[in-house]
Scaffold this motif. Structure first.
Motif, PDB file in Angstrom:
ATOM      1  N   PRO A  69       0.942  -1.164  -0.176  1.00  0.00           N
ATOM      2  CA  PRO A  69      -0.071   0.074   0.175  1.00  0.00           C
ATOM      3  C   PRO A  69       0.782   1.120   0.163  1.00  0.00           C
ATOM      4  N   VAL A  70       0.533   2.294  -0.828  1.00  0.00           N
ATOM      5  CA  VAL A  70       1.207   3.495  -1.093  1.00  0.00           C
ATOM      6  C   VAL A  70       0.415   4.850  -0.833  1.00  0.00           C
ATOM      7  N   ILE A  71       1.006   5.771  -0.185  1.00  0.00           N
ATOM      8  CA  ILE A  71       0.293   6.954  -0.118  1.00  0.00           C
ATOM      9  C   ILE A  71       1.243   7.967  -0.614  1.00  0.00           C
ATOM     10  N   LEU A  72       0.750   8.734  -1.845  1.00  0.00           N
ATOM     11  CA  LEU A  72       1.443   9.598  -2.657  1.00  0.00           C
ATOM     12  C   LEU A  72       0.943  11.191  -1.878  1.00  0.00           C
ATOM     13  N   PRO A  91      -5.697  17.783   9.320  1.00  0.00           N
ATOM     14  CA  PRO A  91      -4.682  16.661   9.625  1.00  0.00           C
ATOM     15  C   PRO A  91      -5.247  15.534  10.690  1.00  0.00           C
ATOM     16  N   ASP A  92      -6.600  16.267  11.169  1.00  0.00           N
ATOM     17  CA  ASP A  92      -7.330  15.105  11.994  1.00  0.00           C
ATOM     18  C   ASP A  92      -8.676  14.556  11.302  1.00  0.00           C
ATOM     19  N   ASP A  93      -8.728  14.518   9.900  1.00  0.00           N
ATOM     20  CA  ASP A  93      -9.642  14.023   9.028  1.00  0.00           C
ATOM     21  C   ASP A  93      -9.944  12.447   9.283  1.00  0.00           C
ATOM     22  N   PRO A  94     -10.772  11.803  10.014  1.00  0.00           N
ATOM     23  CA  PRO A  94     -10.802  10.630  10.458  1.00  0.00           C
ATOM     24  C   PRO A  94     -11.018   9.654   9.258  1.00  0.00           C
ATOM     25  N   ASN A  95     -11.035  10.288   7.926  1.00  0.00           N
ATOM     26  CA  ASN A  95     -11.172   9.288   6.570  1.00  0.00           C
ATOM     27  C   ASN A  95      -9.627   9.141   6.236  1.00  0.00           C
ATOM     28  N   LEU A  96      -8.626   9.723   6.594  1.00  0.00           N
ATOM     29  CA  LEU A  96      -7.442   9.607   6.491  1.00  0.00           C
ATOM     30  C   LEU A  96      -6.891   8.043   7.080  1.00  0.00           C
ATOM     31  N   ASP A  97      -7.453   7.794   8.272  1.00  0.00           N
ATOM     32  CA  ASP A  97      -7.100   6.963   9.133  1.00  0.00           C
ATOM     33  C   ASP A  97      -7.803   5.512   8.499  1.00  0.00           C
ATOM     34  N   LYS A  98      -9.010   5.858   8.125  1.00  0.00           N
ATOM     35  CA  LYS A  98     -10.069   4.962   7.619  1.00  0.00           C
ATOM     36  C   LYS A  98      -9.496   4.435   6.115  1.00  0.00           C
ATOM     37  N   ALA A  99      -8.983   5.279   5.291  1.00  0.00           N
ATOM     38  CA  ALA A  99      -8.325   4.782   4.246  1.00  0.00           C
ATOM     39  C   ALA A  99      -7.109   3.766   4.263  1.00  0.00           C
ATOM     40  N   VAL A 100      -6.063   4.625   5.389  1.00  0.00           N
ATOM     41  CA  VAL A 100      -4.990   3.667   5.814  1.00  0.00           C
ATOM     42  C   VAL A 100      -5.409   2.406   6.080  1.00  0.00           C
ATOM     43  N   GLN A 101      -6.326   2.185   6.947  1.00  0.00           N
ATOM     44  CA  GLN A 101      -6.855   0.810   7.616  1.00  0.00           C
ATOM     45  C   GLN A 101      -7.237  -0.089   6.084  1.00  0.00           C
ATOM     46  N   PHE A 102      -7.989   0.438   5.138  1.00  0.00           N
ATOM     47  CA  PHE A 102      -8.339  -0.053   4.142  1.00  0.00           C
ATOM     48  C   PHE A 102      -7.228  -0.713   3.389  1.00  0.00           C
ATOM     49  N   LEU A 103      -6.257   0.338   3.126  1.00  0.00           N
ATOM     50  CA  LEU A 103      -5.062  -0.129   2.234  1.00  0.00           C
ATOM     51  C   LEU A 103      -4.454  -1.546   2.994  1.00  0.00           C
ATOM     52  N   ILE A 104      -4.257  -1.451   4.221  1.00  0.00           N
ATOM     53  CA  ILE A 104      -3.265  -2.198   4.726  1.00  0.00           C
ATOM     54  C   ILE A 104      -3.918  -3.809   4.921  1.00  0.00           C
ATOM     55  N   LYS A 105      -5.327  -3.860   4.788  1.00  0.00           N
ATOM     56  CA  LYS A 105      -5.899  -5.042   4.986  1.00  0.00           C
ATOM     57  C   LYS A 105      -5.172  -6.305   4.122  1.00  0.00           C
TER      58      LYS A 105
END
Length: 135
Positions: free
Chosen positions: A24-27, A121-135
Motif C-alpha cells: 500500500p502506498v500513499i502519494l 490533519p485530523d480528518d478521520p477518513n485518512l485513518d480509515k483509508a490507511v486501514q483499508f489499504l493495509i488489509k
C-alpha cells in the motif's frame, strides 16, 4: 491503475513506483509554499508513525516549486520524515493533480483507492483509508 513513474530525491536517489508493487502506498503531492500542506503534514506524519510496523509506504512528491525550494529540508524542519521526491510536476500531471495538497491512496493491487484534497490533519477518513489499504 496507478501510473508508474520514476523520480528522484533531493540527494539524487531514484524512486520507481514499480518497486513498491504489492504494497500500500500513499502519494502526498505538495509544495513548500502551500499553507494547507503545512497544516496537513503533521497528520500524515502521525499516520506514518502509527503504521510504521506495516508495509505501508508514504511518499511526498514536491511540485510547482520555486527554483530555490528545498522540499526535503522543509519537511525535516517541520518534523516530517516521509521520503520526499522532487521536481514532480510531470507526475502530478500524470495523476491529474490540480492543486495542493492532493493525497493519493494506492492499494496493494496498484489501484487508486481514494484521492483527497483535505488539509485537515485530523480528518478521520485518512485513518480509515490507511486501514483499508493495509488489509
Amino acid at each position: 491503475m496507478a501510473p508508474n513513474f520514476e523520480l528522484f530525491t533531493a540527494d539524487g536517489k531514484a524512486f520507481n513506483l514499480h518497486d513498491y508493487a504489492g504494497k500500500p502506498v500513499i502519494l502526498h503531492f505538495w509544495a513548500t509554499w502551500c499553507p494547507y500542506c503545512k497544516k496537513l503534514q503533521p497528520g500524515l506524519e502521525k499516520l506514518r508513525l502509527n503504521y510504521q510496523d506495516t508495509d505501508l509506504k508514504m511518499i511526498g512528491i514536491s511540485f510547482n516549486e520555486d527554483a530555490d525550494a528545498k522540499p526535503g529540508q522543509s519537511l525535516r524542519e517541520r518534523g516530517v520524515e516521509m521520503k520526499t521526491l522532487v521536481l514532480g510536476d510531470e507526475v502530478a500531471n500524470l495523476y491529474g493533480v490540480r492543486g495542493t495538497p492532493t493525497t493519493v491512496f494506492i492499494d496493494r493491487s496498484g489501484h487508486i483507492a481514494w484521492v483527497t484534497n483535505t488539509a485537515n490533519p485530523d480528518d478521520p477518513n485518512l485513518d480509515k483509508a490507511v486501514q483499508f489499504l493495509i488489509k
